[in-house]
Enzyme design. Structure first.
Site, PDB file in Angstrom:
ATOM      1  N   ASP A 197     -51.431  18.158-129.071  1.00 42.60           N
ATOM      2  CA  ASP A 197     -52.297  17.945-130.059  1.00 42.60           C
ATOM      3  C   ASP A 197     -51.935  19.382-131.145  1.00 42.60           C
ATOM      4  OD1 ASP A 197     -54.459  18.877-132.798  1.00 42.60           O
ATOM      5  OD2 ASP A 197     -55.781  17.170-131.607  1.00 42.60           O
ATOM      6  N   HIS A 198     -51.290  19.075-132.400  1.00 44.32           N
ATOM      7  CA  HIS A 198     -50.150  20.339-132.429  1.00 44.32           C
ATOM      8  C   HIS A 198     -51.027  20.894-133.296  1.00 44.32           C
ATOM      9  CE1 HIS A 198     -50.063  17.880-137.039  1.00 44.32           C
ATOM     10  NE2 HIS A 198     -50.138  18.737-136.808  1.00 44.32           N
ATOM     11  N   HIS A 260     -57.308  16.153-134.165  1.00 38.94           N
ATOM     12  CA  HIS A 260     -57.385  17.929-134.415  1.00 38.94           C
ATOM     13  C   HIS A 260     -58.782  18.320-134.948  1.00 38.94           C
ATOM     14  CE1 HIS A 260     -52.683  16.432-134.326  1.00 38.94           C
ATOM     15  NE2 HIS A 260     -52.798  16.289-136.056  1.00 38.94           N
TER      16      HIS A 260
HETATM   17  C1  BG6 Z   1     -50.212  14.013-137.639  1.00 39.93           C
HETATM   18  C2  BG6 Z   1     -51.329  12.945-137.912  1.00 39.93           C
HETATM   19  O1  BG6 Z   1     -51.137  14.530-136.756  1.00 39.93           O
HETATM   20  O2  BG6 Z   1     -51.145  15.252-138.662  1.00 39.93           O
HETATM   21  C3  BG6 Z   1     -50.595  13.113-139.753  1.00 39.93           C
HETATM   22  O3  BG6 Z   1     -50.082  11.856-138.184  1.00 39.93           O
HETATM   23  C4  BG6 Z   1     -51.033  14.594-140.320  1.00 39.93           C
HETATM   24  O4  BG6 Z   1     -51.071  12.302-140.951  1.00 39.93           O
HETATM   25  C5  BG6 Z   1     -50.998  15.266-140.172  1.00 39.93           C
HETATM   26  O5  BG6 Z   1     -50.815  14.322-141.688  1.00 39.93           O
HETATM   27  C6  BG6 Z   1     -51.300  16.952-140.537  1.00 39.93           C
HETATM   28  O6  BG6 Z   1     -50.182  17.491-139.987  1.00 39.93           O
HETATM   29  P1  BG6 Z   1     -50.493  19.137-140.687  1.00 39.93           P
HETATM   30  O7  BG6 Z   1     -49.921  20.486-139.676  1.00 39.93           O
HETATM   31  O8  BG6 Z   1     -49.705  19.053-141.973  1.00 39.93           O
HETATM   32  O9  BG6 Z   1     -52.327  19.536-141.409  1.00 39.93           O
END
Ligand code: BG6
Length: 509
Positions: A197-198, A260
């Site tokens: 989960d980045h 997230h």
């Molecule tokens: C991803 C989603 O996991 O997270 C995307 O699939 C989204 O739709 C992105 O844009 C958002 O990541 P961040 O790091 O830009 O908030």
């Protein structure tokens, strides 16, 4: 309100032991995909430049398209961050190779095994990291074939460890997540599995735990006695871009909430773990998810808003409606925005609502957790009533302009007795002299060193699907009925504001 800035000075650092990864092979399935180009390869280069990688490591890109090592390196060269020095770039690119073939055929995995064995012998590699960044439909096949080829276990001789990193989405609902977990556990042990989960790789998200548990000031007030409610917002200005094929089947609940936003909720609401170790931390996070009040019919009515962006204006330019985006069906009922009111049934949080929203094509890019404290019980500043004094708000600005701020009331200097609302402001860039790094570097490093703290565990993934099951079912049953629309560039539909207005509250933006 004119915000004032209280400067924060940062004292010298105290470091927990950093483990240097073993020499290893990093095998990226889906190497010609977007994620590998935009995030994985650049973050590996940055780790190398920071001296965080072992002396020996090899990156093997896997894909269906036949490409030579040289062609792969030339393509990846274009993705290296601007300013990469020539020697650094050559050193890094020299470690890359490419291996193409049919990733559903057993023969491919036998050949891969031979290649990896040869690399291990030549470079003394001790570990193998299989990174799955293909479309998720390919995960089961890859996982099974790795196991059948004997690639999912350390061989006890040259290879000391084998780990699998699995990109999101992990399943599309509770049943599919359970099935995928079952398959994964047939082939790997849970301690070999790193579900990405980045958001958990973001410095500002990790810092929630340091803020809460490396300080004494806040934790005594971190409960229903002092906190009125919590708002979690993840707003994007981007639309669906070129991802309609995936997104139209997922929508914002699967794309952002299941992973997230549930992770942010768990971090902000969890009890203190006994120590900062993977399972101790993840146990407490899972406890939060288990305590979320299930969405029955009653909870869904009035506590859930879903909407889709209509045409609007972004940055002064016309922006198309979601349904007019390439590859989106003209009658799509997919929500690009949702807002939920959650309650957590435990001693700490009983009666404290958590309002959570996320959407695409909103007014600004902003991910933030705002902890709203209660109003003062009585005002001594007559004739000002207590409810006219602004309550304290502690804000974790996850991105952009990463910061932590505290809103409080102060006397405005001058002969008259006036009270102003001001902010105490800690900004990462100013405080640490550098913006927080990309999350994928941290995720890679932790997977390579065997630290699962910032990766989702099987039960956590299932719990968060479990919370969303009734919400997804309601959305699927109602389809376009009950779907609100909001102009691109706005802050969502009127129904989202109404969700808080019913409780006498409003969103911060
Ligand atoms: C991803 C989603 O996991 O997270 C995307 O699939 C989204 O739709 C992105 O844009 C958002 O990541 P961040 O790091 O830009 O908030």
């Amino acid at each position: 309100m004119t915000p004032q800035v209280a400067r924060v000075s940062v004292r010298e650092e105290l470091c927990m032991t950093e483990v240097v990864p073993d020499p290893c092979a990093i095998v990226i399935f889906g190497a010609s995909g977007d994620l590998a180009k935009r995030k994985l390869i650049p973050s590996l280069l940055q780790l190398q430049a920071a001296g965080a990688l072992p002396g020996q490591y090899r990156v093997i890109g896997i894909g269906r398209t036949p490409v030579t090592d040289e062609q792969f390196r030339a393509k990846m060269r274009l993705e290296l961050p601007a300013g990469t020095g020539a020697a650094q770039a050559e050193n890094f690119l020299g470690r890359l190779s490419y291996f193409s073939g049919d990733i559903i055929s057993p023969g491919f995995y036998q050949a891969l095994k031979e290649k990896l064995d040869a690399l291990s012998r030549e470079y003394g590699l001790k570990g193998r990291l299989f990174y799955l960044s293909t479309p998720p439909q390919a995960y089961p096949g890859i996982i099974e074939q790795l196991a059948l080829a004997g690639l999912s276990r350390a061989d006890g001789a040259g290879t000391a460890w084998v780990r699998a990193v699995i990109e999101k989405p992990f399943g599309t609902d509770l049943a599919s997540a359970r099935a995928l977990n079952a398959l994964v556990h047939n082939c790997f042990s849970e301690n070999q599995v790193y579900r990405i989960d980045h958001y958990l790789g973001k410095e500002t998200v990790q810092n929630i735990l340091m803020f809460r548990f490396a300080n004494t000031l806040f934790e005594p007030a971190w409960n229903r006695n002092h906190i009125d409610h919590v708002q979690i917002t993840s707003a994007e200005t981007l639309g669906v871009e070129h991802r309609a094929g995936y997104y139209d089947r997922s929508g914002v609940l699967r794309d952002m909430f299941q992973n997230h936003l549930m992770q942010l909720l768990a971090m902000i609401a969890m009890e203190p773990p006994v120590r900062f170790e993977a399972d101790a931390v993840r146990d407490k996070k899972v406890d939060v998810l288990k305590a979320v009040r299930p969405f029955g019919e009653k909870e869904l009515a009035g506590n859930f808003v879903r909407a889709q962006y209509a045409a609007g204006v972004m940055d002064g330019k016309p922006a198309a409606a979601y349904r007019a985006e390439p590859d989106v069906p003209a009658d799509s009922a997919t929500p690009t925005f949702a807002a939920l009111k959650l309650e957590i049934d435990n001693w700490r949080w009983q009666g404290v609502p958590f309002y959570i929203r996320s959407g695409k094509r909103l007014g600004a890019r902003l991910t933030e957790i705002a902890v709203h404290f209660k109003n003062v019980p009585v005002s001594i500043f007559k004739p000002l009533p207590a409810d006219q004094l602004c309550a304290n708000v502690l804000r974790f600005r996850i991105q952009p302009e990463e910061a932590i701020t505290i809103r409080f009331e102060a006397k405005k200097p001058g002969p008259k007795l006036c009270i102003s609302t001001v902010n105490m402001d800690f900004n990462y860039r100013e405080g640490f002299g550098t913006p927080p790094p990309e999350s994928y570097g941290r995720l890679f490093l932790d997977a390579m060193t065997g630290d699962q703290t910032i990766f989702a565990r099987a039960d956590g993934v299932e719990e968060s699907w479990n919370i969303l099951e009734p919400v997804l079912a309601r959305a699927a049953a109602d389809g376009v009925k009950g779907l609100a629309f909001y102009p691109a560039g706005s802050w969502g539909p009127a129904e989202s504001a109404a969700l808080l207005a019913r409780d006498g509250r409003e969103w911060d933006s």
